[in-house]
Design a protein around this motif. Structure first.
Motif, PDB file in Angstrom:
ATOM      1  N   ASP A  81       0.924  -1.237  -0.202  1.00 25.52           N
ATOM      2  CA  ASP A  81      -0.019   0.016  -0.108  1.00 25.52           C
ATOM      3  C   ASP A  81       1.089   1.435  -0.007  1.00 25.52           C
ATOM      4  O   ASP A  81       1.328   1.351   0.567  1.00 25.52           O
ATOM      5  N   CYS A 151      -6.304  -1.219   3.926  1.00 26.12           N
ATOM      6  CA  CYS A 151      -6.569  -1.850   5.206  1.00 26.12           C
ATOM      7  C   CYS A 151      -6.618  -0.932   6.412  1.00 26.12           C
ATOM      8  O   CYS A 151      -5.494  -0.575   6.388  1.00 26.12           O
ATOM      9  N   CYS A 168      -2.562  -2.246   7.153  1.00 25.15           N
ATOM     10  CA  CYS A 168      -1.974  -1.106   6.141  1.00 25.15           C
ATOM     11  C   CYS A 168      -1.371   0.585   6.961  1.00 25.15           C
ATOM     12  O   CYS A 168      -0.592   1.223   6.859  1.00 25.15           O
ATOM     13  N   CYS A 238       1.163  -5.326   3.514  1.00 29.82           N
ATOM     14  CA  CYS A 238      -0.698  -5.597   3.993  1.00 29.82           C
ATOM     15  C   CYS A 238      -0.570  -6.942   4.482  1.00 29.82           C
ATOM     16  O   CYS A 238       0.137  -8.119   4.277  1.00 29.82           O
ATOM     17  N   PRO A 239      -0.706  -7.062   5.879  1.00 32.31           N
ATOM     18  CA  PRO A 239      -1.126  -7.379   6.561  1.00 32.31           C
ATOM     19  C   PRO A 239      -1.624  -9.108   5.812  1.00 32.31           C
ATOM     20  O   PRO A 239      -1.938 -10.337   6.300  1.00 32.31           O
TER      21      PRO A 239
HETATM   22 ZN   LIG Z   1      -3.260  -3.540   3.671  1.00 30.95          ZN
END
Ligand SMILES: [Zn+2]
Length: 286
Positions: A81, A151, A168, A238-239
């Motif tokens: 991101d 997110c 993020c 990003c996770p």
């Molecule tokens: Zn994310």
């Protein structure tokens, strides 16, 4: 959730719905990047700096106007991101919505990342994208979207009732605070809607809901940008990892991403200068 219309359709409903769409912002008059110049400037560019963003975290980087940067997949399929600000003015930042209105839902080579009002100038131009072969698939998905946001812990809490701090939005907030010395509270409002690098997304055909699917990115893939102005960037890993199943948790496999900063061939760009902010007079009809 399928909504059932509560109002009755008028007799000419099909006629009204059958009206052909027109493009909101035809791009015939949009100034085009000097592709030949940028292509020449990247031929002999030199790697100056590398920043590795650990999984479920973010890092900042700076790129001077007239240089290039790449976001590189290095260990496994991973979505990033991206936030961009003018290096000396956080109020000038990437404007995802206007970029979408001009270039469409997903960006690729020769598209530009535009800045917020009242500046509205190109911040970066995409000069290479190893995933530009993807185009759009049968689900309507493409890569590198400007339709998602990022997110974030607020939506996560709303939908799941749980707080998750490695999303993020939080990653970008911590990274910006660390870079600028701002507190987390003061840094947070500067975090904005992102370019979802390597993310594969679209809207479902039936309900038009935002969807994601496993990113086609593989180690070695990269997207490359020409910095039109002096930039401060922040990139979050990003996770969601490749975003094939879920985000906002520690469940997905997550990999680092690398940012590479390149010095352009200075001779080629001798007569180039950064774009000026919009010339709009800002009288607003007064
Ligand atoms: Zn994310």
């Amino acid at each position: 959730m399928k909504r059932t219309p509560e109002s009755r359709a008028p007799a000419d409903a099909e006629t009204r719905k059958g009206v052909k769409p027109v493009i909101c912002y035809p791009v015939d008059t949009l100034p085009v990047p000097d592709m030949a110049l940028y292509s020449a400037a990247r031929q002999k560019m030199k790697l100056m700096e590398e920043v590795v963003v650990p999984p479920r975290d973010a890092a900042t980087f700076r790129v001077a106007a007239g240089n290039f940067f790449r976001i590189v997949s290095i260990q496994g399929p991973q979505v990033g991101d991206l936030n961009l600000w003018a290096a000396t003015d956080l109020s000038e930042r990437f404007y995802s919505g206007k970029t979408r209105a001009l270039h469409g839902t997903h960006l690729s080579t020769w598209d530009r990342m535009w800045s917020s009002f009242p500046h509205m100038r190109p911040m970066a131009t995409i000069t290479h994208d190893t995933l530009d072969w993807y185009g759009f698939d049968t689900f309507g998905a493409g890569v590198h979207d400007v339709i998602g946001t990022r997110c974030d812990p607020y939506t996560g809490l709303l939908l799941s009732g749980h707080e998750y701090h490695r999303c993020c939005h939080s990653n970008l907030t911590r990274a910006l605070a660390s870079e600028t010395g701002l507190s987390l509270d003061l840094a947070e409002p500067h975090v904005h809607d992102v370019l979802n690098v390597f993310m594969c997304t679209g809207f479902t055909h039936d309900t038009h809901q935002y969807f994601m699917k496993a990113s086609p990115v593989r180690p070695g893939d990269f997207i490359e940008f020409f910095a039109e102005i002096d930039l401060l960037g922040a990139l979050s890993t990003c996770p969601g990892g490749d975003c094939s199943s879920e985000h906002s948790s520690d469940a997905a496999a997550c990999f680092p991403l690398k940012v590479e900063i390149y010095q352009a061939d200075p001779g080629i760009l001798a007569n180039w200068s950064p774009p000026e902010p919009s010339a709009y007079s800002r009288r607003h009809g007064k």
